[in-house]
Design a protein around this motif. Sequence first.
Motif, short mmCIF file in Angstrom:
data_model
loop_
_atom_site.label_atom_id
_atom_site.label_comp_id
_atom_site.label_asym_id
_atom_site.label_seq_id
_atom_site.Cartn_x
_atom_site.Cartn_y
_atom_site.Cartn_z
N ASP A 68 -5.56 3.38 -6.93
CA ASP A 68 -5.21 3.49 -5.52
C ASP A 68 -4.28 4.69 -5.30
OD1 ASP A 68 -5.07 2.59 -2.83
OD2 ASP A 68 -3.20 1.54 -3.25
N ASN A 69 -3.23 4.76 -6.08
CA ASN A 69 -2.26 5.85 -5.92
C ASN A 69 -1.77 6.49 -7.22
OD1 ASN A 69 -1.82 5.95 -2.97
ND2 ASN A 69 -1.11 3.85 -3.25
N LYS A 72 -2.28 10.28 -7.99
CA LYS A 72 -2.06 11.31 -6.96
C LYS A 72 -0.85 12.15 -7.37
CE LYS A 72 -4.25 8.54 -3.39
NZ LYS A 72 -4.04 7.59 -2.28
N HIS A 105 -8.29 9.88 -9.60
CA HIS A 105 -8.22 10.20 -8.15
C HIS A 105 -6.77 10.52 -7.83
CE1 HIS A 105 -8.96 9.78 -3.81
NE2 HIS A 105 -7.87 9.06 -3.75
N GLN A 112 -0.01 13.19 0.05
CA GLN A 112 0.63 12.64 -1.15
C GLN A 112 0.84 13.71 -2.23
OE1 GLN A 112 -1.90 8.77 -0.69
NE2 GLN A 112 -0.18 8.17 -1.97
N ASN A 157 -9.93 16.74 -2.89
CA ASN A 157 -10.06 15.64 -1.93
C ASN A 157 -9.89 16.17 -0.50
OD1 ASN A 157 -10.44 12.79 -1.87
ND2 ASN A 157 -8.28 12.46 -1.38
N GLU A 158 -10.87 15.89 0.35
CA GLU A 158 -10.71 16.10 1.80
C GLU A 158 -10.35 17.52 2.20
OE1 GLU A 158 -7.94 13.00 2.86
OE2 GLU A 158 -9.35 11.40 2.34
N GLU A 232 -16.51 8.81 0.85
CA GLU A 232 -15.45 7.79 0.75
C GLU A 232 -15.95 6.42 1.21
OE1 GLU A 232 -11.68 9.02 2.38
OE2 GLU A 232 -11.59 10.77 1.07
N GLU A 263 -14.89 4.83 -1.87
CA GLU A 263 -13.75 4.07 -1.32
C GLU A 263 -14.27 3.09 -0.26
OE1 GLU A 263 -10.67 6.78 0.03
OE2 GLU A 263 -10.96 8.09 -1.69
N TRP A 329 -12.72 -0.11 -1.98
CA TRP A 329 -11.31 0.31 -1.95
C TRP A 329 -10.41 -0.93 -1.90
CZ3 TRP A 329 -10.12 4.42 -4.17
CH2 TRP A 329 -8.89 5.07 -3.98
N TRP A 337 -6.05 -1.36 2.10
CA TRP A 337 -5.14 -0.46 2.82
C TRP A 337 -5.30 -0.64 4.33
CZ3 TRP A 337 -6.18 5.01 4.68
CH2 TRP A 337 -7.54 5.20 4.99
C1 XIL Z 1 -4.75 5.39 0.47
C2 XIL Z 1 -4.15 4.26 -0.34
O1 XIL Z 1 -5.07 3.19 -0.39
C3 XIL Z 1 -2.85 3.81 0.27
O2 XIL Z 1 -2.23 2.84 -0.58
C4 XIL Z 1 -1.92 4.99 0.48
O3 XIL Z 1 -0.77 4.58 1.17
C5 XIL Z 1 -2.61 6.08 1.26
O4 XIL Z 1 -3.81 6.44 0.62
N1 XIL Z 1 -8.65 8.56 1.37
C6 XIL Z 1 -8.31 8.68 0.04
C7 XIL Z 1 -7.42 7.66 -0.58
O5 XIL Z 1 -8.83 9.57 -0.66
O6 XIL Z 1 -6.60 8.22 -1.57
C8 XIL Z 1 -6.58 6.95 0.46
O7 XIL Z 1 -5.88 5.90 -0.20
C9 XIL Z 1 -7.44 6.43 1.59
C10 XIL Z 1 -8.17 7.56 2.27
#
Ligand code: XIL
Length: 373
Positions: A68-69, A72, A105, A112, A157-158, A232, A263, A329, A337
């Motif tokens: 999840d995190n 990062k 990821h 982040q 990412n993104e 995602e 996700e 996710w 989330w």
């Molecule tokens: C989210 C997490 O699930 C949360 O815990 C965090 O606070 C924010 O990020 N796109 C992504 C993920 O690529 O990394 C994100 O995850 C959700 C959107």
Amino acid sequence: MKKNLLSPVILILFGGLLATGVHAQPALKDAFKDDFLIGTALRDSQLTGENTNEMALIQAQFNAISPDNALKWKPVHPEPGRFNFAPADRYVEFGVKNHMFIVGHTLVWHDQTPSWVFQDDKGNPVDRDTLLARMREHILTVVGRYKGKIGGWDVVNEALNEDGTLRQSPWLKIIGEDYIAKAFEYAHEADPKAQLNYNDFSLENAPKREGAIKLIKKLQAQGVPITGVGLEGHYKMGWPAPAQVEAAIDDFAKLGVKVAITELDVDVLPAATQSQAAEVSMNFALRAELNPYTTGLPDSVQQALAKRYADLFTAFLKQPGVVNRVTFWGVTDADSWLNNWPVRGRTAYPLLFNRDYQPKPAFEAVLKVAQHP
Ligand code: XIL
């Protein structure tokens, strides 16, 4: 005749299952074993092993994991020269022990990521060479540490806006467009065998998808080692249409890259915004009408969610051999989330398992798709 022979066999098998205490609940990872991996995202706190219900569910149902995190930039590399590998180590160790496909990821993202990455001692933006050197050091250190264990990375990412243009992130502003190619090259240098993906949301929408196609073609023309695209999959009940998902999978397949749904969740709550973007920075105030299911999900919504999930999985299976992984996710609705995004403090129901670790009707619906696509 056949029937007569089979029934005792079935009885013996069933009895055997009961006798050994094996849970008879079918597993997603088995149902889709000939199609794609089934993954889930894990938080640091889920890896302590204290929640045995959740642990059992993770081990029984999934054969791929995403952090999840933990991986990062901010959590893993909070200060120059200081890495915090403890949670990521636990995550990778869990995957290795359980023979799961382990996803990394993510390496290069605008969110982040601490601001020091882009600044000098005085708080001014660093130059291109400095930022490239920081990016390379980060990637070689993190990817290098888990070489041979993490099977695939979300390298970038993104990077795209909703209209398909490149996002004006500090990476783009300081390095220029080739920051994406560089990130893939460094990741490949660190682990030549790892799958390397570009990951983003809303690629089901034509303008953004066009942008991604252009980007991938350019990377391929330069010989950049990109193996896949991550959709995602932060979906709503009404968006995207299954045909849009199929079209996106088709278009990326034509480029010769694999597609992963990275996700997945389906938001059943009232929309706080008309935007389809899964932009993590969005934050809207909590209002009662945005949080209607605090005491449970009405059956009609439960059934509609099941139908929606069945339609999505049917779309994922349409082109055999293209989608190589579908990752949810979160494990249960309690983990999602979406309980805190884009509105903090809601009760969300986007996944296949409820807050009591039980399968929802959507779980059964997805399994049925595996049996009769
Ligand atoms: C989210 C997490 O699930 C949360 O815990 C965090 O606070 C924010 O990020 N796109 C992504 C993920 O690529 O990394 C994100 O995850 C959700 C959107």
